[in-house]
Design a protein around this motif. Sequence first.
Motif, PDB file in Angstrom:
ATOM      1  N   ALA A 113     -67.893 -23.965 -21.504  1.00  0.00           N
ATOM      2  CA  ALA A 113     -66.512 -23.521 -22.830  1.00  0.00           C
ATOM      3  C   ALA A 113     -67.198 -24.323 -23.935  1.00  0.00           C
ATOM      4  CB  ALA A 113     -65.473 -24.830 -21.411  1.00  0.00           C
ATOM      5  N   GLU A 114     -68.516 -25.847 -23.527  1.00  0.00           N
ATOM      6  CA  GLU A 114     -68.398 -26.339 -25.099  1.00  0.00           C
ATOM      7  C   GLU A 114     -69.232 -25.238 -25.564  1.00  0.00           C
ATOM      8  OE1 GLU A 114     -70.569 -30.418 -26.282  1.00  0.00           O
ATOM      9  OE2 GLU A 114     -70.102 -30.054 -24.289  1.00  0.00           O
TER      10      GLU A 114
ATOM     11  N   ALA B  58     -75.236 -20.695 -20.451  1.00  0.00           N
ATOM     12  CA  ALA B  58     -74.647 -21.169 -21.760  1.00  0.00           C
ATOM     13  C   ALA B  58     -75.156 -20.066 -22.898  1.00  0.00           C
ATOM     14  CB  ALA B  58     -75.272 -23.007 -22.791  1.00  0.00           C
ATOM     15  N   ALA B  59     -75.460 -19.778 -22.765  1.00  0.00           N
ATOM     16  CA  ALA B  59     -76.142 -18.148 -23.637  1.00  0.00           C
ATOM     17  C   ALA B  59     -75.092 -17.091 -23.383  1.00  0.00           C
ATOM     18  CB  ALA B  59     -77.621 -17.846 -23.336  1.00  0.00           C
ATOM     19  N   LYS B  60     -74.160 -16.881 -22.426  1.00  0.00           N
ATOM     20  CA  LYS B  60     -73.202 -16.247 -21.771  1.00  0.00           C
ATOM     21  C   LYS B  60     -72.094 -16.419 -22.719  1.00  0.00           C
ATOM     22  CE  LYS B  60     -70.453 -14.616 -17.845  1.00  0.00           C
ATOM     23  NZ  LYS B  60     -70.468 -14.664 -16.855  1.00  0.00           N
TER      24      LYS B  60
ATOM     25  N   ALA C 231     -58.175 -19.172 -24.904  1.00  0.00           N
ATOM     26  CA  ALA C 231     -58.639 -20.474 -25.468  1.00  0.00           C
ATOM     27  C   ALA C 231     -59.858 -20.428 -27.214  1.00  0.00           C
ATOM     28  CB  ALA C 231     -60.214 -20.669 -24.904  1.00  0.00           C
ATOM     29  N   ALA C 232     -59.542 -19.446 -27.045  1.00  0.00           N
ATOM     30  CA  ALA C 232     -59.988 -19.352 -28.510  1.00  0.00           C
ATOM     31  C   ALA C 232     -58.864 -19.406 -29.842  1.00  0.00           C
ATOM     32  CB  ALA C 232     -60.531 -18.025 -29.044  1.00  0.00           C
ATOM     33  N   LEU C 233     -58.088 -19.271 -29.492  1.00  0.00           N
ATOM     34  CA  LEU C 233     -56.715 -18.786 -30.417  1.00  0.00           C
ATOM     35  C   LEU C 233     -56.445 -20.825 -30.080  1.00  0.00           C
ATOM     36  CD1 LEU C 233     -54.981 -15.637 -29.472  1.00  0.00           C
ATOM     37  CD2 LEU C 233     -55.981 -15.636 -31.842  1.00  0.00           C
ATOM     38  N   ARG C 234     -56.357 -21.070 -29.100  1.00  0.00           N
ATOM     39  CA  ARG C 234     -55.791 -22.301 -28.854  1.00  0.00           C
ATOM     40  C   ARG C 234     -57.150 -23.096 -30.445  1.00  0.00           C
ATOM     41  NH1 ARG C 234     -54.398 -20.957 -23.670  1.00  0.00           N
ATOM     42  NH2 ARG C 234     -56.675 -21.666 -22.782  1.00  0.00           N
ATOM     43  N   LEU C 235     -57.948 -22.680 -30.415  1.00  0.00           N
ATOM     44  CA  LEU C 235     -58.895 -23.922 -31.237  1.00  0.00           C
ATOM     45  C   LEU C 235     -58.596 -23.602 -32.113  1.00  0.00           C
ATOM     46  CD1 LEU C 235     -62.368 -22.917 -29.445  1.00  0.00           C
ATOM     47  CD2 LEU C 235     -61.167 -24.867 -29.653  1.00  0.00           C
ATOM     48  N   GLN C 236     -57.960 -22.739 -32.398  1.00  0.00           N
ATOM     49  CA  GLN C 236     -57.634 -22.551 -34.043  1.00  0.00           C
ATOM     50  C   GLN C 236     -56.161 -22.624 -34.060  1.00  0.00           C
ATOM     51  OE1 GLN C 236     -60.043 -21.716 -35.920  1.00  0.00           O
ATOM     52  NE2 GLN C 236     -61.037 -21.191 -34.345  1.00  0.00           N
ATOM     53  N   GLY C 237     -55.653 -23.687 -33.505  1.00  0.00           N
ATOM     54  CA  GLY C 237     -54.261 -24.041 -33.298  1.00  0.00           C
ATOM     55  C   GLY C 237     -53.243 -23.596 -32.822  1.00  0.00           C
TER      56      GLY C 237
ATOM     57  N   GLY D 256     -68.512 -16.028 -27.228  1.00  0.00           N
ATOM     58  CA  GLY D 256     -67.452 -16.694 -28.824  1.00  0.00           C
ATOM     59  C   GLY D 256     -68.752 -15.869 -29.608  1.00  0.00           C
ATOM     60  N   LEU D 257     -69.230 -16.184 -30.254  1.00  0.00           N
ATOM     61  CA  LEU D 257     -70.117 -15.247 -31.075  1.00  0.00           C
ATOM     62  C   LEU D 257     -69.333 -13.798 -31.606  1.00  0.00           C
ATOM     63  CD1 LEU D 257     -73.481 -15.725 -31.074  1.00  0.00           C
ATOM     64  CD2 LEU D 257     -72.512 -17.042 -32.200  1.00  0.00           C
ATOM     65  N   LEU D 258     -68.861 -12.924 -30.500  1.00  0.00           N
ATOM     66  CA  LEU D 258     -68.461 -12.030 -31.068  1.00  0.00           C
ATOM     67  C   LEU D 258     -66.941 -11.868 -30.800  1.00  0.00           C
ATOM     68  CD1 LEU D 258     -70.279 -10.036 -27.680  1.00  0.00           C
ATOM     69  CD2 LEU D 258     -70.320  -9.561 -30.193  1.00  0.00           C
ATOM     70  N   ILE D 259     -66.408 -13.013 -30.002  1.00  0.00           N
ATOM     71  CA  ILE D 259     -64.655 -13.307 -30.235  1.00  0.00           C
ATOM     72  C   ILE D 259     -64.623 -13.916 -31.732  1.00  0.00           C
ATOM     73  CG2 ILE D 259     -63.086 -14.539 -29.550  1.00  0.00           C
ATOM     74  CD1 ILE D 259     -64.312 -14.221 -26.400  1.00  0.00           C
ATOM     75  N   GLY D 260     -65.680 -14.940 -32.090  1.00  0.00           N
ATOM     76  CA  GLY D 260     -65.562 -15.555 -33.170  1.00  0.00           C
ATOM     77  C   GLY D 260     -65.245 -14.565 -34.676  1.00  0.00           C
ATOM     78  N   ALA D 261     -66.244 -13.317 -34.355  1.00  0.00           N
ATOM     79  CA  ALA D 261     -66.178 -12.607 -35.698  1.00  0.00           C
ATOM     80  C   ALA D 261     -65.192 -11.629 -35.450  1.00  0.00           C
ATOM     81  CB  ALA D 261     -67.713 -11.766 -35.124  1.00  0.00           C
ATOM     82  N   GLU D 262     -64.546 -11.332 -34.349  1.00  0.00           N
ATOM     83  CA  GLU D 262     -63.552 -10.452 -34.137  1.00  0.00           C
ATOM     84  C   GLU D 262     -62.144 -11.710 -34.439  1.00  0.00           C
ATOM     85  OE1 GLU D 262     -60.609  -9.225 -30.133  1.00  0.00           O
ATOM     86  OE2 GLU D 262     -62.982  -8.765 -30.113  1.00  0.00           O
ATOM     87  N   LEU D 263     -62.022 -12.642 -34.474  1.00  0.00           N
ATOM     88  CA  LEU D 263     -60.816 -13.535 -35.159  1.00  0.00           C
ATOM     89  C   LEU D 263     -60.875 -13.375 -36.213  1.00  0.00           C
ATOM     90  CD1 LEU D 263     -60.791 -16.209 -32.400  1.00  0.00           C
ATOM     91  CD2 LEU D 263     -59.603 -14.402 -32.499  1.00  0.00           C
ATOM     92  N   ALA D 264     -62.598 -13.729 -37.287  1.00  0.00           N
ATOM     93  CA  ALA D 264     -62.658 -13.807 -38.176  1.00  0.00           C
ATOM     94  C   ALA D 264     -61.798 -11.963 -39.023  1.00  0.00           C
ATOM     95  CB  ALA D 264     -64.144 -13.693 -38.986  1.00  0.00           C
ATOM     96  N   ALA D 265     -61.835 -10.835 -38.663  1.00  0.00           N
ATOM     97  CA  ALA D 265     -62.021  -9.411 -39.099  1.00  0.00           C
ATOM     98  C   ALA D 265     -59.946  -9.751 -38.508  1.00  0.00           C
ATOM     99  CB  ALA D 265     -62.205  -8.347 -38.127  1.00  0.00           C
TER     100      ALA D 265
END
Length: 294
Positions: A187-188, A224-226, A264-270, A231-240
């Motif tokens: 998760a980290e 961790a790689a998985k 989880a990714a959205l909660r990281l953005q508040g 996370g990298l793909l979802i982060g880029a998606e959230l940016a767009a």
Amino acid sequence: MANWVAVDWGTSNLRAWAMRGAVQVDFEQSEQGMGGLTPGAFEPALMDLIGDWIEGPTRVIACGMVGARQGWVEAAYRPVPCLVTAPDALTKAPTQDARLDMRIAPGICQAEPPDVMRGEETQIAGYLAQNPDFDGILCLPGTHTKWVHISAAEVVSFRTFMSGELFALLSQHSVLRHSVGADGWDAEAFADAVGQTLSRPERLAAELFGLRAAGLVGPQTPEAAKARLSGLLIGAELAAARPYWLGQDVAVLGDPSLTAHYAAALRLQGLAPREAAGDALALAGLTEIYMKGQ
């Protein structure tokens, strides 16, 4: 016996529910998805599953890729903005068995930017049937993730992201297959990766190769790689997709194993996203279509 049958027919699987009004009385599923069937094989595949449920003429309402151009019969797209349920827009499919009154729900399309959905609109209909006052954004993670703007029970606009397909391709068919584990989660590592590409999406390609390098010169585990790849793909998606979710009421619909990562990714953005399982929503959406057509 059923007085109607609900069918969710995707590329890989076929699921059917025997219904009496809004009450489910039986359920069957098979791996006879649209992707493996020839045009003449759809009706036999369906009757193998539901033949024991029906006697006289019985309405069958189906959603999903069965209505694609390569499916049983093409169910035309409806353009946005539009209501998610349209019982009068169902396409009648040709049948040999007189007991079948086969109807297929249409997909939804968008002219600019060009986009389509087929199947997700029924899950959306199910969610709105259960949450009729919802106005906001629905995120439907999957092979092709949808971000959908809902207002006044209409689909106003939507965008599709191929993040799920990219994850599968990169983890199974690229050099990253040597680094990414099939099981486990960190998760980290996921949270760190989301933050990296959400803030600097232009670095995605470099960060992806960094996953391979980190496994060669550092202590990075396959788990961790998985998580980092996701996370990298979802982060880029959230940016767009930021114009969709920023400051909005967001609900994430679908497979809980996927919705958990997006939530989880959205909660990281508040944000405080809601989550709902997609399987139940597909049946709820098909039921809504049937009941409104009575």
